[in-house]
Design a protein around this motif. Structure first.
Motif, PDB file in Angstrom:
ATOM      1  N   THR A  38      -6.189  41.275  10.881  1.00  0.00           N
ATOM      2  CA  THR A  38      -6.423  39.875  11.229  1.00  0.00           C
ATOM      3  C   THR A  38      -5.115  39.253  11.722  1.00  0.00           C
ATOM      4  O   THR A  38      -4.029  39.797  11.497  1.00  0.00           O
ATOM      5  N   GLN A  39      -5.243  38.118  12.361  1.00  0.00           N
ATOM      6  CA  GLN A  39      -4.051  37.408  12.821  1.00  0.00           C
ATOM      7  C   GLN A  39      -3.197  36.971  11.628  1.00  0.00           C
ATOM      8  O   GLN A  39      -1.973  36.969  11.698  1.00  0.00           O
ATOM      9  N   ALA A  40      -3.848  36.652  10.504  1.00  0.00           N
ATOM     10  CA  ALA A  40      -3.102  36.256   9.300  1.00  0.00           C
ATOM     11  C   ALA A  40      -2.233  37.409   8.793  1.00  0.00           C
ATOM     12  O   ALA A  40      -1.085  37.202   8.385  1.00  0.00           O
ATOM     13  N   THR A  41      -2.753  38.627   8.849  1.00  0.00           N
ATOM     14  CA  THR A  41      -1.977  39.803   8.434  1.00  0.00           C
ATOM     15  C   THR A  41      -0.791  40.008   9.358  1.00  0.00           C
ATOM     16  O   THR A  41       0.327  40.263   8.907  1.00  0.00           O
ATOM     17  N   VAL A  42      -1.028  39.879  10.667  1.00  0.00           N
ATOM     18  CA  VAL A  42       0.062  40.017  11.638  1.00  0.00           C
ATOM     19  C   VAL A  42       1.118  38.953  11.387  1.00  0.00           C
ATOM     20  O   VAL A  42       2.319  39.240  11.421  1.00  0.00           O
ATOM     21  N   CYS A  43       0.697  37.744  11.106  1.00  0.00           N
ATOM     22  CA  CYS A  43       1.633  36.643  10.826  1.00  0.00           C
ATOM     23  C   CYS A  43       2.515  36.990   9.630  1.00  0.00           C
ATOM     24  O   CYS A  43       3.732  36.831   9.676  1.00  0.00           O
ATOM     25  N   ARG A  44       1.902  37.494   8.554  1.00  0.00           N
ATOM     26  CA  ARG A  44       2.671  37.881   7.362  1.00  0.00           C
ATOM     27  C   ARG A  44       3.628  39.033   7.675  1.00  0.00           C
ATOM     28  O   ARG A  44       4.773  39.036   7.243  1.00  0.00           O
ATOM     29  N   ASP A  45       3.142  40.024   8.447  1.00  0.00           N
ATOM     30  CA  ASP A  45       4.003  41.150   8.819  1.00  0.00           C
ATOM     31  C   ASP A  45       5.222  40.672   9.605  1.00  0.00           C
ATOM     32  O   ASP A  45       6.353  41.077   9.318  1.00  0.00           O
ATOM     33  N   LEU A  46       4.993  39.818  10.608  1.00  0.00           N
ATOM     34  CA  LEU A  46       6.104  39.330  11.428  1.00  0.00           C
ATOM     35  C   LEU A  46       7.118  38.582  10.579  1.00  0.00           C
ATOM     36  O   LEU A  46       8.325  38.745  10.746  1.00  0.00           O
ATOM     37  N   ASP A  47       6.623  37.791   9.630  1.00  0.00           N
ATOM     38  CA  ASP A  47       7.511  37.041   8.746  1.00  0.00           C
ATOM     39  C   ASP A  47       8.324  37.987   7.863  1.00  0.00           C
ATOM     40  O   ASP A  47       9.543  37.839   7.749  1.00  0.00           O
ATOM     41  N   GLU A  48       7.667  38.966   7.257  1.00  0.00           N
ATOM     42  CA  GLU A  48       8.358  39.926   6.386  1.00  0.00           C
ATOM     43  C   GLU A  48       9.385  40.756   7.145  1.00  0.00           C
ATOM     44  O   GLU A  48      10.413  41.137   6.589  1.00  0.00           O
ATOM     45  N   MET A  49       9.105  41.033   8.409  1.00  0.00           N
ATOM     46  CA  MET A  49       9.991  41.859   9.223  1.00  0.00           C
ATOM     47  C   MET A  49      11.141  41.064   9.830  1.00  0.00           C
ATOM     48  O   MET A  49      12.039  41.633  10.450  1.00  0.00           O
ATOM     49  N   GLY A  50      11.112  39.740   9.662  1.00  0.00           N
ATOM     50  CA  GLY A  50      12.180  38.913  10.218  1.00  0.00           C
ATOM     51  C   GLY A  50      12.081  38.743  11.725  1.00  0.00           C
ATOM     52  O   GLY A  50      13.069  38.457  12.388  1.00  0.00           O
ATOM     53  N   VAL A  51      10.877  38.915  12.263  1.00  0.00           N
ATOM     54  CA  VAL A  51      10.664  38.792  13.706  1.00  0.00           C
ATOM     55  C   VAL A  51      10.750  37.324  14.098  1.00  0.00           C
ATOM     56  O   VAL A  51      10.243  36.450  13.397  1.00  0.00           O
ATOM     57  N   ALA A  52      11.407  37.065  15.205  1.00  0.00           N
ATOM     58  CA  ALA A  52      11.559  35.691  15.699  1.00  0.00           C
ATOM     59  C   ALA A  52      11.110  35.632  17.145  1.00  0.00           C
ATOM     60  O   ALA A  52      11.095  36.638  17.845  1.00  0.00           O
ATOM     61  N   LYS A  53      10.757  34.443  17.582  1.00  0.00           N
ATOM     62  CA  LYS A  53      10.426  34.245  18.996  1.00  0.00           C
ATOM     63  C   LYS A  53      11.719  33.925  19.731  1.00  0.00           C
ATOM     64  O   LYS A  53      12.510  33.105  19.298  1.00  0.00           O
TER      65      LYS A  53
END
Length: 153
Positions: A38-53
């Motif tokens: 889900t998009q919510a899972t992707v959002c959590r993954d990006l946050d945990e990985m320190g991904v930034a725009k």
């Protein structure tokens, strides 16, 4: 079934190989590789990985910080990030508050944290506001002034 670690590894690979501008685009790319999330899972993954725009060639895309990259950002990169994203700078005692467009505070906070800016202990980012904590010797006024110069405000 893909584990969280496997999924996040695949996300890193996708972000390195593609200019991904949205979480829904990342969800689609994962689905093409038989990873249903889900998009919510992707959002959590990006946050945990320190991904930034980050802004690249007029677009904003997701970018993974390189583990092997040098800790300090070049001064011209910090100047560009602050110039592109900081709208206002205010201070009180040893605290500096920077305002950004919505969704951009984490980009500026990450750049400041990685720049080893003199007198800065650390940052805390919200959506459109970030708090920069200055050491007691340097103080908020000096850090705010330097941020204003870098942001060309």
């Amino acid at each position: 079934m893909t584990t969280k670690a496997q999924r996040q590894h695949l996300v890193r690979e996708l972000l390195a190989a593609h200019e991904i501008a949205s979480q829904s685009q990342l969800v689609e790319l994962l689905a093409e590789r038989s990873v249903a999330v889900t998009q919510a899972t992707v959002c959590r993954d990006l946050d945990e990985m320190g991904v930034a725009k980050m802004r690249t060639a007029g677009r904003t895309v997701y970018a993974v910080p390189e583990a092997d990259a040098p800790e300090a950002l070049p001064a011209n990169t910090l100047r560009r990030v602050l110039g592109d994203w900081v709208l206002d700078v205010r201070w009180s005692d040893n605290l500096v508050v920077l305002r950004t467009p919505p969704g951009s505070a984490h980009v500026v906070a990450s750049a400041i944290d990685r720049s080893n800016l003199d007198g800065v202990i650390g940052t805390i980012a919200g959506d459109d506001t970030l708090l920069v904590v200055a050491d007691s010797v340097t103080g908020g006024a000096a850090v705010a002034s330097h941020c204003r110069v870098l942001a060309d405000l």
